[in-house]
Design an enzyme around this catalytic site. Structure first.
Site, short mmCIF file in Angstrom:
data_model
loop_
_atom_site.label_atom_id
_atom_site.label_comp_id
_atom_site.label_asym_id
_atom_site.label_seq_id
_atom_site.Cartn_x
_atom_site.Cartn_y
_atom_site.Cartn_z
N MET A 30 0.98 -3.19 -8.97
CA MET A 30 2.04 -4.09 -8.56
C MET A 30 1.56 -5.32 -7.99
SD MET A 30 5.28 -1.59 -7.97
CE MET A 30 4.84 -1.28 -6.21
N GLY A 31 0.33 -5.61 -8.03
CA GLY A 31 -0.27 -6.96 -7.59
C GLY A 31 -0.73 -6.66 -6.01
N ALA A 32 -0.89 -7.85 -5.27
CA ALA A 32 -1.48 -7.54 -3.90
C ALA A 32 -2.58 -6.80 -3.95
CB ALA A 32 -0.34 -7.40 -2.94
N HIS A 37 -7.65 -1.08 -5.25
CA HIS A 37 -7.46 -1.59 -6.49
C HIS A 37 -8.99 -1.86 -7.23
CE1 HIS A 37 -3.53 -2.92 -5.24
NE2 HIS A 37 -3.34 -2.12 -6.16
N GLN A 61 11.44 1.25 -9.51
CA GLN A 61 11.27 2.17 -8.35
C GLN A 61 11.47 2.11 -6.81
OE1 GLN A 61 6.86 1.17 -9.76
NE2 GLN A 61 6.22 1.81 -7.68
N GLY A 147 -4.90 5.73 -7.77
CA GLY A 147 -5.39 5.83 -6.68
C GLY A 147 -5.06 7.43 -6.22
N LEU A 184 -6.19 1.69 2.42
CA LEU A 184 -5.77 0.56 2.13
C LEU A 184 -4.38 0.45 1.15
CD1 LEU A 184 -9.37 -1.34 1.01
CD2 LEU A 184 -8.15 -1.39 2.99
N SER A 186 -1.28 -2.11 -0.47
CA SER A 186 -0.47 -3.54 -0.45
C SER A 186 0.58 -3.75 0.59
CB SER A 186 0.14 -3.81 -2.00
OG SER A 186 -0.94 -3.50 -2.98
N ARG A 187 1.04 -2.58 0.86
CA ARG A 187 2.34 -2.45 1.84
C ARG A 187 1.67 -2.73 3.20
NH1 ARG A 187 7.24 -0.61 0.33
NH2 ARG A 187 7.50 0.07 -1.81
O1 PAF Z 1 1.02 2.56 -7.58
C1 PAF Z 1 1.63 1.74 -7.91
O2 PAF Z 1 0.98 0.52 -7.44
C2 PAF Z 1 2.95 1.80 -8.88
O3 PAF Z 1 3.66 2.77 -8.48
C3 PAF Z 1 2.72 1.87 -10.22
C4 PAF Z 1 1.81 2.95 -10.76
C5 PAF Z 1 1.86 0.46 -10.49
C6 PAF Z 1 3.88 1.93 -11.12
O4 PAF Z 1 4.36 0.64 -10.77
#
Ligand code: PAF
Length: 201
Positions: A30-32, A37, A61, A147, A184, A186-187
């Site tokens: 979901m970026g960031a 990652h 989600q 992850g 780590l 993103s949140r």
């Molecule tokens: O883990 C995440 O970042 C998200 O839940 C995913 C798997 C990309 C689905 O949107």
């Protein structure tokens, strides 16, 4: 590095690669993007001919609109980050591209979604399962990378792969932590100073 925003042009390009018998790794995000990652990307780059990284903040989600609105979005930096790893393809669709209509599908993962994160975020894993199935159908990868931090998510996606007979090898990549031992995420960008301190305890 190629960047696709629509499903049909991504699939045209992937179909050519598949005709050449190239193996495809998918890193859904979901970026960031952060070093967690990076570990997924490195594994995919090492194990496949072509790596597709998706960047999509998936609205289905989020069970809370404020949370969706405030989710960190760092697109320009993410692109530079992905280029630095020589990622092959980025898939960055809009919400309209992924969901022309709001999906009516409902997954039920029974006990698997009733504890831990699932008990605090009703509907969350249904949204994860919907977007992950869509990404699997769109990209049709040989391997997909997630992850270990999101343990419950990984277990649910394994169930999804089994129940729907996806011919995809799931790879779970170990947690990356900061110098204080915090996993780590993103949140973490949204934690206050005191929140960060208590998360590190
Ligand atoms: O883990 C995440 O970042 C998200 O839940 C995913 C798997 C990309 C689905 O949107």
């Amino acid at each position: 590095m190629q960047i696709f925003r629509d499903i049909s042009s991504l699939q045209l390009s992937l179909n050519e690669l598949k005709l050449e018998r190239k193996t495809i790794g998918l890193v859904p995000t979901m970026g960031a993007l952060h070093d967690g990652h990076a570990a997924l990307l490195k594994a995919s780059l090492a194990e496949n001919d072509v790596t597709v990284c998706s960047i999509f903040v998936n609205p289905t989600q989020f069970n809370n609109d404020e949370d969706l609105k405030n989710y960190p979005r760092t697109y320009e930096e993410d692109i530079e980050f992905l280029k630095s790893f020589e990622c092959d393809i980025v898939f960055n669709p809009s919400a309209e591209e992924m969901y022309p209509k709001s999906p009516s599908l409902k997954f039920n993962f029974a006990d698997l979604e009733q504890s831990m994160e699932g008990s605090y975020r009703p509907g969350h894993f249904n949204g994860v399962a919907i977007v992950v199935s869509k990404l699997f159908n769109i990209v049709n990868p040989d391997r997909a990378y997630f992850g270990q931090k999101d343990l419950q998510q990984y277990r649910i996606i394994s169930q999804l792969v089994e129940d729907l007979s996806y011919n995809i090898e799931l790879r779970q990549i170990p947690i990356k932590r900061d110098e204080n031992g915090l996993a780590l995420s993103s949140r973490n960008k949204r934690l206050s100073t005191s929140g960060l301190k208590s998360a590190r305890k």
